[in-house]
Enzyme design. Structure first.
Site, mmCIF file in Angstrom:
data_model
loop_
_atom_site.group_PDB
_atom_site.id
_atom_site.type_symbol
_atom_site.label_atom_id
_atom_site.label_comp_id
_atom_site.label_asym_id
_atom_site.label_seq_id
_atom_site.Cartn_x
_atom_site.Cartn_y
_atom_site.Cartn_z
ATOM 1 N N SER A 113 12.956 -1.454 -9.265
ATOM 2 C CA SER A 113 14.390 -1.605 -9.014
ATOM 3 C C SER A 113 15.235 -0.630 -9.832
ATOM 4 O O SER A 113 15.082 0.570 -9.707
ATOM 5 C CB SER A 113 14.792 -3.056 -9.289
ATOM 6 N N LYS A 376 18.708 -8.548 -0.992
ATOM 7 C CA LYS A 376 20.051 -8.036 -1.187
ATOM 8 C C LYS A 376 20.086 -6.614 -0.667
ATOM 9 O O LYS A 376 19.041 -5.966 -0.551
ATOM 10 C CB LYS A 376 20.476 -8.145 -2.635
HETATM 11 C C1 G1P Z 1 17.640 -9.280 -12.966
HETATM 12 C C2 G1P Z 1 18.943 -9.876 -12.520
HETATM 13 C C3 G1P Z 1 18.725 -10.753 -11.307
HETATM 14 C C4 G1P Z 1 18.039 -9.943 -10.208
HETATM 15 C C5 G1P Z 1 16.785 -9.280 -10.749
HETATM 16 C C6 G1P Z 1 16.158 -8.345 -9.715
HETATM 17 O O1 G1P Z 1 16.730 -10.289 -13.322
HETATM 18 O O2 G1P Z 1 19.547 -10.622 -13.551
HETATM 19 O O3 G1P Z 1 19.948 -11.272 -10.862
HETATM 20 O O4 G1P Z 1 17.715 -10.761 -9.125
HETATM 21 O O5 G1P Z 1 17.087 -8.527 -11.904
HETATM 22 O O6 G1P Z 1 17.022 -7.328 -9.325
HETATM 23 P P1 G1P Z 1 16.465 -10.732 -14.845
HETATM 24 O O7 G1P Z 1 16.087 -9.501 -15.601
HETATM 25 O O8 G1P Z 1 17.781 -11.272 -15.341
HETATM 26 O O9 G1P Z 1 15.410 -11.778 -14.769
HETATM 27 ZN ZN ZN Z 2 16.924 -3.194 -6.996
#
Ligand code: G1P
Ligand code: ZN
Length: 543
Positions: A113, A376
């Protein structure tokens, strides 16, 4: 085709987190690391025999090699068909769309990501199920369990597939179909939005900068915004995906997309600024002189979705992750539709979307999407904004201010404390957890605690229970602080502190978020004794 069955042994730590398995790239490159996880996933879904999959990634370092391994393993495990994006490229929402359109049995998305890419940075693998959405918790638990028992994997001994050429080839009995990564995604967007209205907006002189951050949305944004909607060439910046994202952090927020923020706050700002992340599922929206928080963006999109053809009959409900502000709840109440509060991570929206209970979902971490896919979708959010701007013929600032006047404002900010020693972070969370029951009624830094609990979620569709999803402190006067440990980091622990304060409808909406949230912040730091546990209270990143 010669199938090789190779002996292996379980590798520790292959437990999928908030969004698949994420590790340092070099970890994924170790012998058997990727192979074990892929074989465990195939085992967990009851084998690959006769099945079809989508495979693609955000183009980061090791993407192509990993795809070749997955293709050879899918063929050896008896899969019928694998659809791959040309050059191994597929944005996460585009992969979700291909899974759904082709009714495949799921797909592998290779991405970490918004985490940086490169041999010394991060890599990740995520399995999405046949609804196009991230594997739900019960499946990720099965995958993890399979990684702890694995003793062999199967791989075809064949040459690499040419991923540059669109068309079909065969690996033994399996068909590999290389497709244009943008085509069907673009076709889907055309069914959702009024492209003519957006075209007219651009031809009327509307200006925009889309920062693809050298990540996967470059080709999508160039094709859709410039080639199809008529935005001038150059609207898309950093549009060529690079294996290391130009050494940047492909995370669309005011910190990592600073050049875009600077442009939007300057004298020559275009009408709209937008950015997306490594794999194209996140978005950032900035108007001239105004940053739109993801929580506000979700609420505004939900309130105005009926202006786009796909949602003109209205939306069935809204879901937001627990740490996301309650701005969307106000819209749901006004529309008279259901509103759900889910744990962090897109996988919790899948059941609600599949059941038709919600149309629009979002997270404070720059993720918004709808029932058009099960991920998303960064460009979707940008296109919905464009559609709304084209119909309302107002500026982003006017739309945001009008929204706050109508519904009230939820001031919001998130603090991230990165690379904290895991034992210290856990000790802080444990101590806070232990205190929760005694907090209500007590005051800290002038804030009186109205509730304190640990969030757990009862899925209304399949009845499953997800526990330990964040520690919540509510304060009188509609203040809230949430503490959570990140489930996507690859180094130590990341503590996330989410701060919120809602105003009355018609209340003051022009304060700076720092001022509006200072009381809640002071109380949260005092209650958690963050200074005592981790030795600091200044975050690495504030969004
Ligand atoms: C983070 C974001 C969460 C999202 C995820 C993947 O996760 O806070 O909202 O869905 O990345 O993009 P986290 O590192 O907080 O577990
Ligand atoms: Zn992403």
């Amino acid at each position: 085709m010669k199938v090789d069955t190779r002996a292996t042994a379980p590798i520790e730590g292959q437990k999928p987190g908030t969004s698949g398995l994420r590790k340092k790239t070099r970890v994924f490159m170790e012998p058997e690391y990727l192979e074990n996880f892929i074989q465990a996933t195939l085992n967990a879904i009851g084998g690959a025999g006769g099945k079809s999959f989508v495979v693609g990634g955000d183009g980061r370092y090791f993407n192509r090699e990993a795809i070749q391994t997955i293709l050879k393993m899918a063929a050896a495990n008896g899969a019928r068909l694998v659809i791959v994006g040309q050059d191994g490229i597929l944005s996460t929402p585009a992969a979700s769309n291909l899974i759904r359109q082709n009714k495949t049995d799921g797909g592998f998305i290779l991405s970490a990501s918004h985490n940086p890419g490169g041999i010394d940075e991060d890599f990740g693998v995520k399995f999405n199920a046949e609804n196009g959405g991230p594997a739900p918790e019960k499946l990720t638990a099965r995958i993890f369990e399979a990684t702890t028992r694995i003793d062999q994997y199967q791989i075809a001994e064949v040459d690499d597939v040419d991923l540059a050429r669109i068309g079909e080839t065969r690996l033994g009995d399996m068909t590999v179909r290389v497709v244009d990564p943008v085509e069907s995604y673009k076709a889907l967007m055309e069914t959702l939005f009024d492209f003519d209205a957006i075209r007219a907006l651009f031809s009327g002189g509307f200006t925009m900068r889309f920062d693809a951050m050298h990540a996967v949305t470059g080709p999508y944004a160039t094709e859709i915004l410039e080639n199809t909607l008529g935005a001038p060439s150059g609207t898309v910046a950093n549009g060529i995906p690079l294996e290391d994202f130009g050494k940047g952090h492909p995370d669309p927020n005011p910190i990592w997309a600073k050049p875009l923020m600077d442009l939007m706050m300057g004298a020559d700002a275009p009408d709209l600024g937008a950015a997306s992340d490594g794999d194209g599922d996140r978005n950032m929206i900035v108007g001239r002189g105004i940053y739109v928080t993801p929580s506000d963006s979700l609420a505004i999109l939900a309130a105005n979705a009926h202006l786009a053809p796909a949602y003109e009959k209205g939306i069935s409900g809204i879901a937001r992750s627990m740490p996301t502000s309650a701005a969307a709840d106000r819209v749901a109440a006004a529309l008279g539709v259901e509103c759900f509060e889910t744990p962090t991570g897109w996988k919790f929206f899948g059941n609600l979307l599949d059941a038709g209970r919600v149309t629009i979902c979002g997270e404070e971490s720059a993720g918004t999407g709808s029932d058009h896919v099960r991920e998303k979708d960064g460009l979707w959010a940008v296109l919905l904004w464009l559609n709304i701007l084209a119909v309302r013929k107002q500026s982003v600032a006017e739309i945001v201010n009008d929204h706050w006047q109508t519904y009230g404002r939820n001031y919001y900010s998130r603090f991230d404390f990165e690379a904290v020693a895991s034992d210290k972070a856990n000790a802080m969370m444990d101590a806070l957890r232990g205190k929760l029951a005694g907090l209500p009624g007590q005051s800290f830094a002038g804030q009186t605690v109205s509730f304190a609990d640990e969030f757990s979620y009862h899925d209304p569709v399949d009845g499953s229970l997800s526990e330990n999803q964040g520690l919540r402190l509510g304060f009188e006067g509609d203040g809230r602080a949430v503490f959570r440990l990140s489930g996507t980091g690859t180094e130590g622990a990341t503590i996330r502190l989410y701060l919120e304060r809602g105003t009355e409808q018609g209340g003051e909406t022009s304060m700076s978020p720092q001022d509006a949230l200072s009381g809640v912040l002071a109380a949260a730091l005092e209650i958690s004794d963050m200074e005592g546990f981790i030795g600091r209270t200044t975050p690495d990143v504030t969004t």
